[in-house]
Enzyme design. Structure first.
Site, PDB file in Angstrom:
ATOM      1  N   ILE A 140      34.780  46.680  30.658  1.00 23.88           N
ATOM      2  CA  ILE A 140      35.238  45.839  31.626  1.00 23.88           C
ATOM      3  C   ILE A 140      35.727  46.642  32.841  1.00 23.88           C
ATOM      4  O   ILE A 140      36.707  47.426  32.768  1.00 23.88           O
ATOM      5  CB  ILE A 140      36.277  44.791  31.046  1.00 23.88           C
ATOM      6  CG1 ILE A 140      35.749  44.348  29.877  1.00 23.88           C
ATOM      7  CG2 ILE A 140      36.672  43.708  32.045  1.00 23.88           C
ATOM      8  CD1 ILE A 140      34.549  43.458  29.775  1.00 23.88           C
ATOM      9  N   LYS A 141      35.159  46.058  34.132  1.00 26.04           N
ATOM     10  CA  LYS A 141      35.543  46.948  35.117  1.00 26.04           C
ATOM     11  C   LYS A 141      36.838  46.360  36.107  1.00 26.04           C
ATOM     12  O   LYS A 141      36.569  44.902  36.034  1.00 26.04           O
ATOM     13  CB  LYS A 141      34.116  46.945  36.383  1.00 26.04           C
ATOM     14  CG  LYS A 141      33.344  47.928  35.881  1.00 26.04           C
ATOM     15  CD  LYS A 141      32.209  47.943  36.870  1.00 26.04           C
ATOM     16  CE  LYS A 141      32.420  48.724  38.069  1.00 26.04           C
ATOM     17  NZ  LYS A 141      31.141  48.757  39.019  1.00 26.04           N
ATOM     18  N   ILE A 142      37.710  46.788  36.360  1.00 29.31           N
ATOM     19  CA  ILE A 142      38.898  46.453  36.928  1.00 29.31           C
ATOM     20  C   ILE A 142      39.086  47.395  38.041  1.00 29.31           C
ATOM     21  O   ILE A 142      39.258  48.432  38.149  1.00 29.31           O
ATOM     22  CB  ILE A 142      40.266  46.319  36.092  1.00 29.31           C
ATOM     23  CG1 ILE A 142      39.873  45.360  34.764  1.00 29.31           C
ATOM     24  CG2 ILE A 142      41.342  45.973  36.704  1.00 29.31           C
ATOM     25  CD1 ILE A 142      40.848  45.470  33.741  1.00 29.31           C
TER      26      ILE A 142
END
Length: 372
Positions: A140-142
């Protein structure tokens, strides 16, 4: 059969990930071919990539028609379309994930960029995306905003693997590693298996040169001209020095003993923007063990065609890299102002692409309803 240049890059310790994904690429076998022939062992996506995929292909028409018939709103439709692509890519790379203990075979999907300044909403979206994709090898890209740091720790603490994106500055990169370590410490307290939690830190390269070169051109001296095209590599190489330093600390060793894996540096924005520079500059100039280089296909193919991989090109460069940043400061180029501007611009670009994606899907849903 793998390409000798991309094989050499892999042999040097660089994991090659493709910075692109589309339904057409999945269904045509293009992505599988790149895995077999170009040593591609992962995928990164962002709002710009999904916007281009939806605009340029017909592969989504069936799903859009189904969503329209079900009365889906545009936000839900985008969520379903993008997570389906990522889940399919995760399945394709599942063997690579299994072969590397989950280090590679990773596919990234980004939280809604409009949430980048909202810690709680970012965490909630990360949990939702992770549950919907439902694959062990998803990341998951944050974004690495100040507000994103707490979200990174909280997401990792929940046992969710994270790709931290939009890192431009060395100071922020240190904060990202601290957020990663804190997240793993909390994950351990929460009873999670640390060996199953993975992370990369996406350090952007070419955009640094684009912005600084513009300022060097405005200065217009020979001294300024001599520094063009050097800041991006220098900044990234010094980031690797930070990686080596912080992942040899006593604090980290305690987590490593509990099974934790280090957060690998990932070189992002590796397509050359200035045609005067070698098109493999940000690939062959950033070779070191335990890194990822995520490339647009054009850069990947350039590497396969004529990329000269001569081994580690980061070791021994720290002094020269510091000298580049010092010389820029001497010319009046404010490093902190540049990287702050790049973060703001990066977020704005992703938000604009997200809006474009929503608009395109809204039009497609309406067309399906009218056509139906």
């Amino acid at each position: 059969m793998s390409n000798p240049n991309t094989q050499a890059l892999s042999d040097a310790g660089v994991s090659i990930w493709l910075d692109d994904l589309s339904r057409e690429r999945l269904e045509s076998g293009s992505l599988a071919a790149l895995a077999a022939e170009r040593n591609v062992v992962g995928v990164t996506t962002n709002p710009s990539i999904f916007a281009a995929a939806l605009k340029n292909g017909h592969a989504y028409e069936g799903q859009v028609a189904q969503l329209a018939a079900a009365g889906a709103d545009v936000e839900h439709a985008v969520f379903e379309i993008t997570t389906d692509d990522v889940a399919a890519a995760c399945d394709l790379f599942a063997p690579a994930a299994a072969a590397t203990g989950g280090v590679d075979g990773r596919v990234s999907i980004e939280v809604d960029p409009r949430l980048a300044r909202d810690t709680e909403s970012t965490v909630a979206e990360a949990v939702k995306l992770h549950a919907r994709v439902d694959r062990d090898n998803v990341l998951i890209k944050i974004p690495a905003t100040v507000e994103g740091l707490e979200a990174i720790s909280a997401t990792l603490a929940a046992g969710i693997s994270v790709n931290v994106t939009l890192i431009f500055s060395l100071e922020r990169y240190r904060a990202v590693i601290n957020a990663f370590v804190l997240g793993l410490e909390q994950a351990r307290e929460n009873g999670h298996d640390l060996s199953a939690i993975h992370s990369v830190a996406s350090f952007f390269v070419s955009r640094v040169d684009t912005e600084i070169d513009k300022r060097l051109d405005a200065i217009g001296t020979d001294e300024a001209a001599a520094l063009k095209g050097k800041a991006g590599l220098a900044n990234a190489r010094l980031a690797y020095q930070v990686y080596e330093e912080l992942f040899s600390s006593e604090r980290w060793k305690l987590l490593a003993e509990a099974g934790a894996r280090p957060q690998r540096p990932l070189w992002a924005s590796t397509g050359v923007k200035d045609p005067a520079y070698p098109d493999t500059l940000y690939v062959t100039g950033l070779v070191a063990a335990h890194v990822v280089n995520t490339m647009p296909e054009k850069t990947l193919e350039a590497t396969a065609d004529h990329g000269e991989v001569i081994g580690d090109t980061i070791a021994g460069t720290y002094g020269a890299s510091e000298a580049v940043l010092d010389a820029l400061a001497h010319l009046g180029i404010d490093y902190n102002e540049v990287v702050g501007l790049l973060e703001e611009e990066g977020l704005a670009k992703f938000e604009a692409s997200w809006d474009e994606l929503l608009e395109d899907v809204a039009l497609a849903l309406n067309s399906s309803k009218i056509g139906g």
